[in-house]
Design a protein around this motif. Structure first.
Motif, PDB file in Angstrom:
ATOM      1  N   SER A 167       0.852  -1.191   0.000  1.00 47.07           N
ATOM      2  CA  SER A 167       0.000   0.000   0.000  1.00 47.07           C
ATOM      3  C   SER A 167       0.883   1.234   0.000  1.00 47.07           C
ATOM      4  N   VAL A 168       0.501   2.239  -0.799  1.00 45.56           N
ATOM      5  CA  VAL A 168       1.303   3.456  -0.904  1.00 45.56           C
ATOM      6  C   VAL A 168       0.391   4.684  -0.850  1.00 45.56           C
ATOM      7  N   ALA A 169       0.955   5.778  -0.385  1.00 44.15           N
ATOM      8  CA  ALA A 169       0.254   7.070  -0.394  1.00 44.15           C
ATOM      9  C   ALA A 169       1.281   8.160  -0.667  1.00 44.15           C
ATOM     10  N   VAL A 170       0.910   9.119  -1.512  1.00 47.36           N
ATOM     11  CA  VAL A 170       1.792  10.229  -1.870  1.00 47.36           C
ATOM     12  C   VAL A 170       1.013  11.536  -1.730  1.00 47.36           C
ATOM     13  N   ALA A 171       1.632  12.512  -1.081  1.00 49.83           N
ATOM     14  CA  ALA A 171       1.055  13.853  -0.982  1.00 49.83           C
ATOM     15  C   ALA A 171       2.089  14.858  -1.461  1.00 49.83           C
ATOM     16  N   ARG A 172       1.585  15.953  -2.002  1.00 48.46           N
ATOM     17  CA  ARG A 172       2.493  17.013  -2.466  1.00 48.46           C
ATOM     18  C   ARG A 172       1.957  18.364  -2.018  1.00 48.46           C
ATOM     19  N   HIS A 173       2.795  19.121  -1.329  1.00 51.95           N
ATOM     20  CA  HIS A 173       2.415  20.444  -0.842  1.00 51.95           C
ATOM     21  C   HIS A 173       1.075  20.414  -0.114  1.00 51.95           C
ATOM     22  N   GLY A 174       0.904  19.410   0.757  1.00 49.23           N
ATOM     23  CA  GLY A 174      -0.251  19.385   1.636  1.00 49.23           C
ATOM     24  C   GLY A 174      -1.497  18.727   1.083  1.00 49.23           C
ATOM     25  N   GLN A 175      -1.436  18.144  -0.116  1.00 49.19           N
ATOM     26  CA  GLN A 175      -2.611  17.499  -0.703  1.00 49.19           C
ATOM     27  C   GLN A 175      -2.246  16.104  -1.188  1.00 49.19           C
ATOM     28  N   PHE A 176      -3.099  15.127  -0.895  1.00 51.08           N
ATOM     29  CA  PHE A 176      -2.877  13.788  -1.425  1.00 51.08           C
ATOM     30  C   PHE A 176      -3.059  13.801  -2.936  1.00 51.08           C
ATOM     31  N   VAL A 177      -2.109  13.161  -3.611  1.00 50.96           N
ATOM     32  CA  VAL A 177      -2.176  13.062  -5.065  1.00 50.96           C
ATOM     33  C   VAL A 177      -2.239  11.613  -5.541  1.00 50.96           C
ATOM     34  N   TYR A 178      -1.981  10.672  -4.648  1.00 48.82           N
ATOM     35  CA  TYR A 178      -2.047   9.256  -5.035  1.00 48.82           C
ATOM     36  C   TYR A 178      -2.162   8.391  -3.798  1.00 48.82           C
ATOM     37  N   ARG A 179      -3.123   7.454  -3.798  1.00 45.11           N
ATOM     38  CA  ARG A 179      -3.257   6.459  -2.740  1.00 45.11           C
ATOM     39  C   ARG A 179      -3.751   5.168  -3.379  1.00 45.11           C
ATOM     40  N   GLN A 180      -3.050   4.073  -3.120  1.00 43.37           N
ATOM     41  CA  GLN A 180      -3.427   2.833  -3.794  1.00 43.37           C
ATOM     42  C   GLN A 180      -2.923   1.607  -3.037  1.00 43.37           C
ATOM     43  N   GLY A 181      -3.740   0.582  -3.012  1.00 41.59           N
ATOM     44  CA  GLY A 181      -3.331  -0.714  -2.498  1.00 41.59           C
ATOM     45  C   GLY A 181      -3.129  -1.692  -3.640  1.00 41.59           C
ATOM     46  N   PHE A 182      -2.225  -2.640  -3.447  1.00 37.71           N
ATOM     47  CA  PHE A 182      -1.923  -3.658  -4.460  1.00 37.71           C
ATOM     48  C   PHE A 182      -1.862  -5.026  -3.786  1.00 37.71           C
ATOM     49  N   GLY A 183      -2.276  -6.061  -4.479  1.00 35.52           N
ATOM     50  CA  GLY A 183      -2.124  -7.414  -3.972  1.00 35.52           C
ATOM     51  C   GLY A 183      -3.105  -7.750  -2.871  1.00 35.52           C
ATOM     52  N   PHE A 184      -2.671  -8.651  -1.971  1.00 37.22           N
ATOM     53  CA  PHE A 184      -3.573  -9.245  -0.996  1.00 37.22           C
ATOM     54  C   PHE A 184      -3.274  -8.813   0.438  1.00 37.22           C
ATOM     55  N   ALA A 185      -4.328  -8.388   1.126  1.00 33.34           N
ATOM     56  CA  ALA A 185      -4.254  -8.191   2.574  1.00 33.34           C
ATOM     57  C   ALA A 185      -4.302  -9.524   3.289  1.00 33.34           C
ATOM     58  N   ASN A 186      -4.978 -10.486   2.671  1.00 31.93           N
ATOM     59  CA  ASN A 186      -5.113 -11.834   3.224  1.00 31.93           C
ATOM     60  C   ASN A 186      -5.138 -12.806   2.053  1.00 31.93           C
ATOM     61  N   LYS A 187      -4.070 -13.539   1.869  1.00 28.46           N
ATOM     62  CA  LYS A 187      -3.992 -14.463   0.738  1.00 28.46           C
ATOM     63  C   LYS A 187      -5.013 -15.576   0.843  1.00 28.46           C
ATOM     64  N   GLU A 188      -5.283 -16.022   2.062  1.00 28.57           N
ATOM     65  CA  GLU A 188      -6.171 -17.160   2.252  1.00 28.57           C
ATOM     66  C   GLU A 188      -7.613 -16.853   1.847  1.00 28.57           C
ATOM     67  N   THR A 189      -8.026 -15.602   2.024  1.00 34.35           N
ATOM     68  CA  THR A 189      -9.395 -15.217   1.662  1.00 34.35           C
ATOM     69  C   THR A 189      -9.442 -14.395   0.376  1.00 34.35           C
ATOM     70  N   ALA A 190      -8.281 -14.140  -0.222  1.00 33.43           N
ATOM     71  CA  ALA A 190      -8.173 -13.325  -1.432  1.00 33.43           C
ATOM     72  C   ALA A 190      -8.689 -11.905  -1.215  1.00 33.43           C
ATOM     73  N   GLU A 191      -8.579 -11.408   0.014  1.00 35.31           N
ATOM     74  CA  GLU A 191      -8.970 -10.030   0.311  1.00 35.31           C
ATOM     75  C   GLU A 191      -7.910  -9.080  -0.233  1.00 35.31           C
ATOM     76  N   GLY A 192      -8.316  -8.174  -1.097  1.00 33.96           N
ATOM     77  CA  GLY A 192      -7.377  -7.255  -1.711  1.00 33.96           C
ATOM     78  C   GLY A 192      -6.997  -6.105  -0.792  1.00 33.96           C
ATOM     79  N   VAL A 193      -5.773  -5.603  -0.950  1.00 35.34           N
ATOM     80  CA  VAL A 193      -5.322  -4.438  -0.173  1.00 35.34           C
ATOM     81  C   VAL A 193      -5.997  -3.183  -0.722  1.00 35.34           C
ATOM     82  N   THR A 194      -6.519  -2.362   0.175  1.00 35.13           N
ATOM     83  CA  THR A 194      -7.012  -1.041  -0.181  1.00 35.13           C
ATOM     84  C   THR A 194      -6.178   0.002   0.547  1.00 35.13           C
ATOM     85  N   ALA A 195      -6.392   1.251   0.204  1.00 33.05           N
ATOM     86  CA  ALA A 195      -5.670   2.328   0.873  1.00 33.05           C
ATOM     87  C   ALA A 195      -6.072   2.460   2.330  1.00 33.05           C
TER      88      ALA A 195
END
Length: 390
Positions: free
Chosen positions: A67-95
């Motif tokens: 999971s990643v988050a990027v802000a520039r000059h006080g404002q978020f410009v990108y937030r994203q999760g990738f892959g699995f938070a839990n492989k066994e249940t296939a729960e995807g990562v969110t921000a």
């Protein structure tokens, strides 16, 4: 009533869109971060390039979730999760997924200490132990007195890892990974009795998790509150962060929306066989990358977001010592000036960065593997968007 200009109207629309705060990638729109300045979110092509960097990194090192988050000059410009938070249940990562942040916790503890310095309740030259120390003769259940060098440790020594020892270099046992059944009191008592300092305080840099454990106890002594409660009210809440907390130890202790941590086969390190809760002030917090980027924005020294500490305090907090010109008080630093801190535990790898160019970002993975470098990955990601001028 004043007529609404085109610029004012666009600004209102942008700020309204930003306030929605949906998880995941921030959609491509521009938001005003400061007077006359518009922040650029990734185009579709730039977003695809960032995602490809994530895909390559995760594939190469077999990373379940990121999971990643990027802000520039006080404002978020990108937030994203990738892959699995839990492989066994296939729960995807969110921000919105929580991760153990490991040693990035030290930056939060440092900020909490400096709130007390600003209030005049602590000073950097305060002794920690002994008659004139903040903790006085606590942790002397074994009788007698502290080892001589212990009585010369100051608050600044703990903040800068120059207390003289108790480090995690492997020369001695790292007390914070010793006998997980011990509580803080028993562990500190044992360490003071059994592990004399190798160096005179203030003369040698040695990265010390135990030193930051002591800072947590200093906060508790001065405020009369549990460490986490004070850090939440004095630091995190003032940054607009509500969901961070000290993590649990076992899979059953996992918080709602917390990822599952995965150790590496054959490493002998089980993510659920360590006392994370006891690590509170040096490595115990859980949160999202957005939480940590938001924290960084409120101590970054820039004017685009209100800072929770005074400018002079932030300068002191980010000034290194002669013993290590690349480490200040809870932050690694360089001359650009960029500030950052990484974190590493079995099943966890994290990075938090504030750049001199006005960027703040964080990246968390739910595994730890040799060769995985989140700092390098994030620099590649932010450079994929030329408008960010990383």
């Amino acid at each position: 009533m004043k007529p609404i200009t085109r610029r004012t109207g666009l600004k209102r629309i942008a700020l309204a869109a930003a306030s929605i705060g949906l998880p995941g990638v921030v959609r491509p729109f521009s938001v005003f971060a400061g007077e006359g300045e518009m922040q650029h979110s990734p185009t579709q092509a730039e977003g695809a390039a960032i995602a490809e960097i994530a895909r390559q990194t995760m594939g190469k090192f077999n990373v379940p979730g990121l999971s990643v988050a990027v802000a520039r000059h006080g404002q978020f410009v990108y937030r994203q999760g990738f892959g699995f938070a839990n492989k066994e249940t296939a729960e995807g990562v969110t921000a919105a997924h929580l991760f153990r942040i490991a040693s990035v916790s030290k930056a939060i503890t440092s900020a909490a200490i400096f709130t007390l310095v600003e209030q005049g309740r602590l000073a950097l030259d305060n002794l920690i132990f002994g008659e004139k120390g903040v903790l006085k003769f606590d942790y002397l259940d074994f009788g007698g007195s502290y080892h001589e060098r212990v009585g010369r440790i100051t608050l600044h020594h703990l903040l800068t890892h120059t207390c003289g020892g108790w480090d995690n270099s492997g020369k001695q046992v790292d007390p914070m990974f010793y006998k997980p059944a011990m509580d803080h009191w028993k562990l500190i008592t044992w360490t003071l009795r059994e592990l004399p300092l190798e160096n005179e305080p203030g003369t040698h840099y040695a990265y010390s998790n135990f030193g930051y454990c002591l800072l947590g106890r200093v906060i508790e002594k001065v405020t009369g509150q549990p460490y986490a409660d004070y850090a939440q009210s004095a630091v995190l809440s003032k940054c607009g962060i509500a969901d961070m907390r000290i993590g649990g130890n076992t899979l059953a202790d996992r918080a709602v929306n917390e990822v599952v941590y995965y150790g590496r086969a054959g490493s002998g390190a089980n993510p659920y066989d360590i006392n994370v809760t006891r690590m509170d002030s040096h490595g115990g917090w859980i949160g999202t990358p957005s939480d940590l980027a938001r924290f960084a924005m409120h101590v970054d020294g820039f004017l685009t977001t209100p800072n929770i500490l005074k400018a002079a305090t932030i300068k002191t907090m980010t000034t290194p010592t002669a013993q290590n010109p690349e480490y200040a008080c809870g932050w690694c630093v360089n001359r650009r000036p960029n500030w950052w801190h990484g974190g590493s535990l079995p099943g966890t790898l994290t990075i938090l960065v504030r750049t001199g160019s006005g960027l703040c970002w964080a990246a968390f993975a739910n595994t730890r593997v040799s060769g995985l470098n989140l700092d390098e990955m994030m620099w590649r990601m932010v450079k994929a968007v030329p408008a960010w001028r990383a």
